[in-house]
Motif scaffolding. Structure first.
Motif, PDB file in Angstrom:
ATOM      1  N   VAL A   1      -5.330   6.953  -1.091  1.00 15.98           N
ATOM      2  CA  VAL A   1      -3.185   7.232  -1.312  1.00 15.98           C
ATOM      3  C   VAL A   1      -2.802   6.496   0.304  1.00 15.98           C
ATOM      4  N   TYR A   2      -3.454   7.375   0.531  1.00 20.68           N
ATOM      5  CA  TYR A   2      -2.053   6.791   2.343  1.00 20.68           C
ATOM      6  C   TYR A   2      -2.305   5.726   2.556  1.00 20.68           C
ATOM      7  N   ALA A   3      -3.770   4.596   2.735  1.00 23.46           N
ATOM      8  CA  ALA A   3      -3.910   3.652   3.212  1.00 23.46           C
ATOM      9  C   ALA A   3      -2.775   2.871   2.281  1.00 23.46           C
ATOM     10  N   ALA A   4      -2.688   2.651   0.888  1.00 22.93           N
ATOM     11  CA  ALA A   4      -2.457   2.229  -0.146  1.00 22.93           C
ATOM     12  C   ALA A   4      -0.846   2.146   0.352  1.00 22.93           C
ATOM     13  N   VAL A   5       0.174   3.200   0.432  1.00 20.07           N
ATOM     14  CA  VAL A   5       1.577   3.609   0.529  1.00 20.07           C
ATOM     15  C   VAL A   5       2.001   2.342   2.447  1.00 20.07           C
ATOM     16  N   GLU A   6       0.802   2.769   3.068  1.00 20.22           N
ATOM     17  CA  GLU A   6       1.204   2.218   3.961  1.00 20.22           C
ATOM     18  C   GLU A   6       1.249   0.720   4.147  1.00 20.22           C
ATOM     19  N   PHE A   7       0.415   0.194   3.066  1.00 20.44           N
ATOM     20  CA  PHE A   7       0.367  -1.017   2.933  1.00 20.44           C
ATOM     21  C   PHE A   7       2.036  -1.018   2.554  1.00 20.44           C
ATOM     22  N   VAL A   8       2.268  -0.575   1.208  1.00 23.80           N
ATOM     23  CA  VAL A   8       3.391  -1.069   0.592  1.00 23.80           C
ATOM     24  C   VAL A   8       4.572  -0.570   1.352  1.00 23.80           C
ATOM     25  N   LEU A   9       4.799   0.629   2.173  1.00 26.73           N
ATOM     26  CA  LEU A   9       5.982   0.282   3.292  1.00 26.73           C
ATOM     27  C   LEU A   9       5.874  -0.389   3.898  1.00 26.73           C
ATOM     28  N   ARG A  10       4.957  -1.458   4.639  1.00 20.55           N
ATOM     29  CA  ARG A  10       4.986  -2.309   5.581  1.00 20.55           C
ATOM     30  C   ARG A  10       5.649  -3.237   4.975  1.00 20.55           C
ATOM     31  N   LEU A  11       6.193  -3.600   3.368  1.00 19.48           N
ATOM     32  CA  LEU A  11       7.280  -4.791   2.257  1.00 19.48           C
ATOM     33  C   LEU A  11       7.880  -4.485   2.443  1.00 19.48           C
ATOM     34  N   GLN A  12       8.792  -2.567   2.614  1.00 23.73           N
ATOM     35  CA  GLN A  12      10.757  -2.113   2.347  1.00 23.73           C
ATOM     36  C   GLN A  12      11.392  -3.452   3.460  1.00 23.73           C
TER      37      GLN A  12
ATOM     38  N   LEU B   1      13.133  -5.027  -9.340  1.00 22.88           N
ATOM     39  CA  LEU B   1      13.579  -4.176  -9.769  1.00 22.88           C
ATOM     40  C   LEU B   1      12.526  -3.426 -10.532  1.00 22.88           C
ATOM     41  N   THR B   2      11.601  -4.186 -11.459  1.00 24.77           N
ATOM     42  CA  THR B   2      10.701  -2.958 -11.813  1.00 24.77           C
ATOM     43  C   THR B   2       9.990  -2.744 -11.079  1.00 24.77           C
ATOM     44  N   GLY B   3       9.851  -3.861 -10.509  1.00 24.53           N
ATOM     45  CA  GLY B   3       8.409  -2.982  -9.131  1.00 24.53           C
ATOM     46  C   GLY B   3       8.714  -1.962  -8.758  1.00 24.53           C
ATOM     47  N   SER B   4       9.917  -2.067  -8.035  1.00 25.34           N
ATOM     48  CA  SER B   4      10.415  -1.407  -6.767  1.00 25.34           C
ATOM     49  C   SER B   4      10.644   0.061  -7.399  1.00 25.34           C
TER      50      SER B   4
ATOM     51  N   PRO C   1     -11.871 -11.739  -7.219  1.00 22.73           N
ATOM     52  CA  PRO C   1     -11.179 -11.948  -7.286  1.00 22.73           C
ATOM     53  C   PRO C   1     -10.729 -13.090  -7.420  1.00 22.73           C
ATOM     54  N   THR C   2      -9.763 -13.236  -8.522  1.00 20.28           N
ATOM     55  CA  THR C   2      -8.616 -14.594  -8.711  1.00 20.28           C
ATOM     56  C   THR C   2      -7.971 -14.783  -8.892  1.00 20.28           C
ATOM     57  N   ASP C   3      -7.466 -13.929  -7.924  1.00 18.95           N
ATOM     58  CA  ASP C   3      -5.536 -13.808  -7.440  1.00 18.95           C
ATOM     59  C   ASP C   3      -5.413 -12.808  -6.333  1.00 18.95           C
ATOM     60  N   ARG C   4      -5.528 -13.436  -5.250  1.00 18.67           N
ATOM     61  CA  ARG C   4      -6.171 -12.779  -4.334  1.00 18.67           C
ATOM     62  C   ARG C   4      -5.035 -12.299  -3.229  1.00 18.67           C
ATOM     63  N   SER C   5      -3.341 -12.821  -4.271  1.00 21.35           N
ATOM     64  CA  SER C   5      -1.920 -11.976  -3.184  1.00 21.35           C
ATOM     65  C   SER C   5      -1.837 -10.453  -3.804  1.00 21.35           C
ATOM     66  N   LEU C   6      -1.196  -9.615  -2.936  1.00 22.14           N
ATOM     67  CA  LEU C   6      -1.379  -8.204  -3.242  1.00 22.14           C
ATOM     68  C   LEU C   6       0.199  -7.782  -2.760  1.00 22.14           C
ATOM     69  N   GLU C   7       0.698  -7.759  -4.679  1.00 25.73           N
ATOM     70  CA  GLU C   7       1.645  -6.893  -5.413  1.00 25.73           C
ATOM     71  C   GLU C   7       1.557  -5.864  -4.565  1.00 25.73           C
ATOM     72  N   SER C   8       3.119  -5.559  -4.138  1.00 23.87           N
ATOM     73  CA  SER C   8       3.247  -3.967  -3.851  1.00 23.87           C
ATOM     74  C   SER C   8       3.264  -3.479  -4.677  1.00 23.87           C
ATOM     75  N   ASN C   9       3.827  -3.142  -5.706  1.00 25.15           N
ATOM     76  CA  ASN C   9       3.977  -1.929  -7.235  1.00 25.15           C
ATOM     77  C   ASN C   9       2.678  -1.703  -8.093  1.00 25.15           C
ATOM     78  N   PHE C  10       1.548  -2.665  -7.928  1.00 25.79           N
ATOM     79  CA  PHE C  10      -0.022  -3.017  -8.082  1.00 25.79           C
ATOM     80  C   PHE C  10      -0.335  -1.491  -7.010  1.00 25.79           C
ATOM     81  N   CYS C  11      -0.231  -1.441  -5.282  1.00 26.98           N
ATOM     82  CA  CYS C  11      -0.948  -1.219  -4.869  1.00 26.98           C
ATOM     83  C   CYS C  11      -0.468   0.075  -4.944  1.00 26.98           C
ATOM     84  N   ALA C  12       0.964   0.228  -5.248  1.00 24.30           N
ATOM     85  CA  ALA C  12       1.601   1.543  -4.845  1.00 24.30           C
ATOM     86  C   ALA C  12       0.870   2.740  -5.859  1.00 24.30           C
TER      87      ALA C  12
END
Length: 356
Positions: A133-144, A166-169, A96-107
């Motif tokens: 899919v379930y785990a990805a959605v749960e990760f994303v919604l923890r950032l809502q 706005l684009t990501g959301s 991995p070259t960027d260890r940040s975790l982007e919500s729209n990437f994961c969704a």
């Protein structure tokens, strides 16, 4: 290589001939690693969103085994919290070259998995991918956030970035609807996801102040339409409002104002948004206008600087640019899976709350 029958719906006057469509599909497939990874191009990085976009293009061309391998790469390399890193060198999960975790990437995995199911009818695939899919959605919604918008990302140390894009959301809104469709298919209703999707749709439609101001970027213009949050006459009006600011006749769509730079990916996504609003003629014109970006071998240059020192820039041929073109053409060509995913057929509606 895809057969003419597989790519019949990818033939579009002034955009792709049958041989060009097959060439583009083969060019994307040639970049795919044996483990299923689809980096931008070999030697560059993979990000989960563009990896999924390229996989969807393969499905649209009938290359279902290759697409399935791309989704299996995501399943194997998902982090324990349901996320993926923002970038991996050449698609190598160990680099991995960027260890940040982007919500729209994961969704976005939910969009790809639903698209693959619609293209293949493979229930076993859905069953295999459901935990992912379930785990990805749960990760994303923890950032809502309380206002419905989705925080941009988590930093490598886990710190949440609560500012929302706005684009990501908007992309996440589409992904949540696809995730809900998958859940319904499995007869596992997710009422919390429904509430979250409704709150997000309301924020996108009615509360621009809840998002970072990125209105110089064309993606913030059309993505609320492409992601299905803004519909009907509001969608048509939104597209019309930004047309003269972002569309360069005969060349494509600007990426960011005021830069004299048109990009293939944004142009193809706008074409998809136009198709969503029923403007297929204008969508075709946009796709025809970017044929100057097509390179020998079937891939497409990322963009073109059209003033001053005119030049292709950057000098890269990416799987996701070609993938976005194939998906736009597939929608215009009536491909059932692609039209259902982007047109909203078989996706839940009416989730927005009555207040807030």
């Amino acid at each position: 290589m895809s057969t003419p029958e597989q790519t019949e719906h990818l033939v579009l006057p002034g955009v792709l001939t049958a041989s060009q469509a097959a060439e583009t599909v083969a060019a994307i497939a040639a970049v795919q690693r044996e483990d299923g990874a689809l980096p931008w191009f070999r030697g560059h990085h993979l990000d989960p969103w563009d990896h999924t976009e390229a996989a969807m293009a393969l499905d649209a061309a009938g290359e279902h085994e290759a697409a399935a391998r791309a989704y299996e790469w995501l399943a194997r390399n998902q982090n324990a919290d349901g996320s993926w890193y923002a970038a991996y060198h050449d698609g190598d999960p160990q680099q991995p070259t960027d260890r940040s975790l982007e919500s729209n990437f994961c969704a976005y995995v939910a969009v790809g998995v639903w698209h693959h199911y619609l293209a293949t009818g493979d229930d076993a695939f859905v069953d295999r991918m459901w935990p992912t899919v379930y785990a990805a959605v749960e990760f994303v919604l923890r950032l809502q956030q309380p206002g419905g918008q989705i925080g941009w990302k988590r930093e490598p140390d886990g710190t949440p970035v609560t500012d929302a894009l706005l684009t990501g959301s908007s992309s996440i809104h589409q992904a949540l609807r696809c995730a809900l469709a998958i859940a319904e298919r499995r007869e596992e209703p997710q009422p919390d996801w429904e509430l979250a999707t409704g709150a997000l749709a309301h924020a996108i439609r009615s509360h621009p102040e809840r998002f970072l101001d990125k209105n110089r970027y064309s993606m913030d213009w059309y993505y609320p339409v492409l992601g299905g949050a803004v519909t009907g006459t509001e969608a048509t009006a939104r597209i019309q409002e930004g047309w003269d600011r972002f569309v360069v006749p005969g060349l494509g769509v600007r990426c960011v104002l005021p830069n004299p730079w048109v990009t293939g990916g944004e142009s193809c996504e706008l074409a998809l948004a136009l198709w969503v609003t029923g403007e297929s003629d204008r969508a075709l014109e946009i796709l025809q206008s970017i044929q100057h970006l097509r390179a020998d071998g079937g891939l497409y240059w990322t963009g073109y600087v059209f003033e001053g020192n005119k030049a292709v820039w950057p000098e890269e041929l990416t799987t996701w640019t070609a993938g976005s073109l194939l998906l736009a053409v597939a929608a215009l060509g009536g491909d059932e899976a692609t039209t259902a995913v982007f047109g909203g057929e078989r996706l839940p509606v009416g989730l927005e709350p009555d207040c807030c």
